[in-house]
Motif scaffolding. Structure first.
Motif, mmCIF file in Angstrom:
data_model
loop_
_atom_site.group_PDB
_atom_site.id
_atom_site.type_symbol
_atom_site.label_atom_id
_atom_site.label_comp_id
_atom_site.label_asym_id
_atom_site.label_seq_id
_atom_site.Cartn_x
_atom_site.Cartn_y
_atom_site.Cartn_z
ATOM 1 N N ASP A 40 5.476 -5.488 11.356
ATOM 2 C CA ASP A 40 5.976 -4.151 11.024
ATOM 3 C C ASP A 40 6.302 -3.302 12.247
ATOM 4 O O ASP A 40 7.130 -2.397 12.169
ATOM 5 N N ASP A 96 -1.215 5.353 14.633
ATOM 6 C CA ASP A 96 -0.173 4.316 14.581
ATOM 7 C C ASP A 96 0.897 4.491 15.657
ATOM 8 O O ASP A 96 2.097 4.367 15.396
ATOM 9 N N PRO A 167 0.020 -0.006 -0.450
ATOM 10 C CA PRO A 167 1.078 0.831 0.140
ATOM 11 C C PRO A 167 0.589 1.427 1.461
ATOM 12 O O PRO A 167 -0.617 1.587 1.672
ATOM 13 N N HIS A 168 1.545 1.724 2.342
ATOM 14 C CA HIS A 168 1.208 2.272 3.663
ATOM 15 C C HIS A 168 0.086 1.435 4.297
ATOM 16 O O HIS A 168 -0.991 1.940 4.627
ATOM 17 N N THR A 171 -2.178 2.302 7.323
ATOM 18 C CA THR A 171 -3.020 3.488 7.129
ATOM 19 C C THR A 171 -4.171 3.172 6.189
ATOM 20 O O THR A 171 -5.340 3.367 6.513
ATOM 21 N N VAL A 172 -3.839 2.648 5.018
ATOM 22 C CA VAL A 172 -4.847 2.384 3.988
ATOM 23 C C VAL A 172 -5.902 1.396 4.472
ATOM 24 O O VAL A 172 -7.086 1.508 4.131
#
Length: 401
Positions: A40, A96, A167-168, A171-172
């Motif tokens: 990513d 990030d 999702p995300h 982050t998660v």
């Protein structure tokens, strides 16, 4: 700061072990995300290997300094600060950005360096007769190693599965650690101190000089085996899954989840093998060390075949063998360290041991850099040769002192 509280408190070790578990989770959650960062964020293999290695830059100085500080000033202040720094490290990783990844990994290293030496010594002391009259020798080392390894294993497993399907993902994946790390703060603050007040008079300059490193058994039995603890683990976690991504194919689509499974297998096996390793090391740690180095050797030989033909059917047995090597070498080294350490240098010598183990975190970076000279099958074969030499040393050395 005070000595042991009067009366038995057989569960007094548990909040400290939970803190080590949480900090271990925070340290290793990152490694199962390496494939996701490559996918990513377009980070190179050298980038992610450097992010694995920068952790040691914070860890090793913290181990060598803060372990002895906890011998002189107490376990509680060192581990409490480590728990708070672990929370901050994960919060920084959530930003990030590349600089934040380096900063978060460095802070995670400081947290673990502060925690593992002081925490291992604290768990051992809280598992002793003053708190639990029914305890048997070696219980404290087993509890500390199990807590650390369980955190190391569950952290990347949970983070990697979330990164594959949530999702995300970047982050998660970090949120479970934040919840866990905050939750353990209250019980940790209530854990009893084990270092007597009188030791606070020891000058810190003298405390950081750990004379027990000169013990012949430490130099002969611990020093050769310790680097294999995390060399085996990081090769399994940070090197082998990336080869599957580079090879492409159907398996690469689920590489993040597979990375998480590899982490769980490697570090979970490291936990499961520890009772066997402790029994083997009951009177002499060399049988456990031989088991560990033999498993590392076998795992690296399977890894050579996997590097030639990347497939999950070779990756998974390599992870199991390398995990068994990691857990056995960890228990053998930690038990021998605790046996030879002077009572007032327990955390200090434990810090030296962990510093030696964390030299293995440089393995992915060194291997990635050396690919300019030789391919991974050759490099992993050379590493297997070094493991064979270590196994021969632990087998042939029969000295009792």
């Amino acid at each position: 700061m005070s000595g042991p509280a009067p009366g038995p408190r057989p569960r007094a070790w548990l909040p400290v072990a939970l803190a080590m578990f949480a900090i271990g989770w925070g340290v290793n959650q990152f490694v199962s995300l390496l494939v996701a960062y490559r996918r990513d964020e377009a980070l190179s293999a050298l980038d992610v290997s450097a992010l694995v290695g920068v952790y040691a830059l914070g860890l090793i100085p913290a181990l060598l300094v803060l372990g002895p500080v906890s011998d002189a000033r107490g376990r509680a202040p060192v581990l409490r600060v480590a728990a708070l720094v672990s929370v901050v490290a994960t919060a920084v990783l959530l930003l990030d950005q590349l600089w934040a990844l380096y900063a978060g990994r460095l802070l995670a290293g400081v947290a673990s360096g502060a925690a593992f030496a002081a925490g291992s010594a604290w768990v051992r002391e809280l598992s002793g007769p003053a708190f639990d009259p029914t305890t048997v020798p070696g219980t404290g080392a087993r509890r500390a190693a199990t807590a650390l390894s369980a955190g190391f294993g569950l952290g990347p497993l949970v983070a990697g599965l979330l990164a594959q399907w949530a999702p995300h993902p970047l982050t998660v994946a970090y949120l479970p650690h934040l919840v866990l790390a905050v939750a353990i703060l209250v019980p940790l603050w209530r854990a009893p101190e084990t270092v007597p007040r009188a030791t606070a008079a020891v000058p810190l300059g003298r405390a950081v000089r750990v004379s027990s490193v000169r013990e012949p058994r430490f130099r002969r039995l611990v020093t050769p085996v310790a680097p294999w603890v995390f060399t085996s683990a990081t090769v399994s976690l940070a090197v082998l899954p990336g080869l599957l991504v580079d090879a492409g194919g159907a398996a690469a689509e689920y590489a993040v989840a597979l990375n998480a499974v590899v982490a769980g297998l490697t570090l979970g096996t490291g936990v499961l093998v520890q009772p066997l390793a402790r029994r083997l090391a009951a009177h002499d740690t060399r049988p456990a060390a031989r088991l560990g180095t033999a498993a590392v050797l076998a795992g690296l030989l399977v890894a050579v075949g996997y590097a030639l033909l990347p497939t999950p059917w070779l990756l998974l047995p390599a992870a199991l063998l390398l995990g068994a090597g990691y857990g056995s070498c960890l228990v053998a080294g930690l038990l021998e360290t605790q046996r030879v350490a002077a009572p007032h240098e327990l955390a200090g010598l434990t810090g030296v041991f962990y510093a030696l183990t964390y030299l293995g975190f440089a393995a992915p970076l060194v291997l990635a850099a050396l690919t300019a000279l030789a391919p991974y099958p050759v490099l992993l074969g050379a590493l297997a040769g070094l493991a064979a030499l270590t196994l021969a040393w632990t087998t042939l050395d029969r000295r009792t002192a």
